[in-house]
Scaffold this active site. Structure first.
Site, PDB file in Angstrom:
ATOM      1  CD  GLU A  40      11.874  -1.585  14.204  1.00  0.00           C
ATOM      2  OE1 GLU A  40      12.271  -2.753  13.995  1.00  0.00           O
ATOM      3  OE2 GLU A  40      10.675  -1.281  14.278  1.00  0.00           O
TER       4      GLU A  40
ATOM      5  CB  CYS B 237       5.923  -5.394  12.346  1.00  0.00           C
ATOM      6  SG  CYS B 237       4.556  -5.728  13.434  1.00  0.00           S
TER       7      CYS B 237
ATOM      8  N   GLY C  97       4.399  -0.454  11.595  1.00  0.00           N
ATOM      9  CA  GLY C  97       3.472   0.682  11.700  1.00  0.00           C
ATOM     10  C   GLY C  97       2.090   0.108  11.496  1.00  0.00           C
TER      11      GLY C  97
ATOM     12  CB  SER D 259      -0.073  -3.302   7.054  1.00  0.00           C
ATOM     13  OG  SER D 259      -1.246  -3.804   7.646  1.00  0.00           O
TER      14      SER D 259
ATOM     15  CB  ILE E  70       4.294  -3.688  18.727  1.00  0.00           C
ATOM     16  CG1 ILE E  70       5.527  -3.522  19.626  1.00  0.00           C
ATOM     17  CG2 ILE E  70       3.260  -2.607  19.010  1.00  0.00           C
ATOM     18  CD1 ILE E  70       6.340  -2.269  19.349  1.00  0.00           C
ATOM     19  NE  ARG E  71      -3.437  -3.858  17.512  1.00  0.00           N
ATOM     20  CZ  ARG E  71      -4.074  -3.452  16.409  1.00  0.00           C
ATOM     21  NH1 ARG E  71      -3.664  -2.379  15.758  1.00  0.00           N
ATOM     22  NH2 ARG E  71      -5.112  -4.111  15.960  1.00  0.00           N
TER      23      ARG E  71
ATOM     24  NE  ARG F 181      -3.445  -5.927   9.270  1.00  0.00           N
ATOM     25  CZ  ARG F 181      -4.298  -4.900   9.224  1.00  0.00           C
ATOM     26  NH1 ARG F 181      -5.275  -4.899   8.364  1.00  0.00           N
ATOM     27  NH2 ARG F 181      -4.156  -3.887  10.045  1.00  0.00           N
TER      28      ARG F 181
ATOM     29  CG  HIS G 250       8.823  -3.781  15.957  1.00  0.00           C
ATOM     30  ND1 HIS G 250       8.580  -2.769  15.046  1.00  0.00           N
ATOM     31  CD2 HIS G 250       7.625  -4.354  16.186  1.00  0.00           C
ATOM     32  CE1 HIS G 250       7.304  -2.734  14.753  1.00  0.00           C
ATOM     33  NE2 HIS G 250       6.689  -3.688  15.435  1.00  0.00           N
TER      34      HIS G 250
HETATM   35  N1  GLN Z   1      -0.982  -4.492  13.532  1.00  0.00           N
HETATM   36  C1  GLN Z   1      -0.266  -3.801  12.498  1.00  0.00           C
HETATM   37  C2  GLN Z   1      -0.880  -4.088  11.124  1.00  0.00           C
HETATM   38  O1  GLN Z   1      -1.615  -4.994  10.966  1.00  0.00           O
HETATM   39  C3  GLN Z   1       1.202  -4.165  12.476  1.00  0.00           C
HETATM   40  C4  GLN Z   1       1.822  -3.755  13.768  1.00  0.00           C
HETATM   41  C5  GLN Z   1       3.258  -3.333  13.656  1.00  0.00           C
HETATM   42  O2  GLN Z   1       3.798  -3.096  12.575  1.00  0.00           O
HETATM   43  N2  GLN Z   1       3.867  -3.160  14.811  1.00  0.00           N
HETATM   44  O3  GLN Z   1      -0.589  -3.391  10.220  1.00  0.00           O
END
Ligand code: GLN
Length: 197
Positions: free
Chosen positions: A178, A78, A46, A48, A140-141, A111, A176
């Site tokens: 999940e 993540c 999500g 952080s 994802i990012r 990050r 991820h």
């Molecule tokens: N970019 C998010 C962060 O720094 C992490 C991305 C993710 O959990 N998919 O919190």
């Protein structure tokens, strides 16, 4: 076995679905008392900083840290991995204030570590502890792991970047599991929670 999934923000429903498919009792955790009697905890991906803020607001941070120190198995994916790390680079804002994250695992993570074009990508990963068949890595990012100071490296990208690690009963992935239909990573965590890994 009872596994709690931190449900402050992010991809918690998908973790719960995976655990249900594996025949395990799994439920969202939002309140302090919901941490009682769990055999393991998943901290999902999500944002952080948002998850960190909500954890503090619900007084969960210090209790989860205490449980982790006492040996509770915790799996962070993540953003969850960022919150478990002892050191964060790449812009922390909220998460660099004392008491705003768990600081349980001796790893340094960066990050938003992948450039714009590759902000989100999928790649097949070789993860020896899961067997020969590759595992679909969905990033994802995503953060990356710059250093594992103690514990084991579980997975790397082809260029050597570390993307999963384990330190005792603490497990982290930059990707991820999940969001795939491959249950092996969750199964591996359940083995840790059951004392088999
Ligand atoms: N970019 C998010 C962060 O720094 C992490 C991305 C993710 O959990 N998919 O919190």
């Amino acid at each position: 076995m009872r596994i709690g999934v931190l449900a402050a923000q992010g991809a918690f429903v998908e973790h719960i679905d995976h655990l249900h498919h594996l025949g395990v009792e799994a439920f969202p955790v939002r309140l302090l008392q919901e941490l009682k009697g769990i055999d393991g905890l998943i901290i999902p991906g999500g944002e952080s900083t948002t998850i960190s803020r909500l954890m503090v607001e619900y007084s969960l941070t210090s209790e989860i840290k205490k449980l982790g120190e006492q040996g509770l198995p915790i799996f962070g994916t993540c953003a969850g991995m960022i919150l478990l790390a002892s050191e964060i680079t790449g812009g922390n804002n909220l998460t660099d204030k004392p008491g705003t994250r768990l600081d349980l695992m001796d790893i340094r993570v960066k990050r938003n570590a992948f450039g714009r074009q590759r902000e989100s990508f999928e790649t097949e990963l070789t993860i020896p502890v899961l067997g020969k068949k590759t595992f679909p890595g969905i990033f994802i990012r995503a953060p990356l792991i710059e250093q594992v100071k103690s514990g084991e490296i579980l997975a790397r990208l082809d260029n050597g970047t570390i993307v999963a690690a384990q330190q005792g009963r603490l497990l982290v992935s930059a990707f991820h599991p999940e969001l795939t239909d491959d249950p092996r990573f969750h199964h591996y965590f359940l083995d840790i929670a059951g004392g088999h890994n």
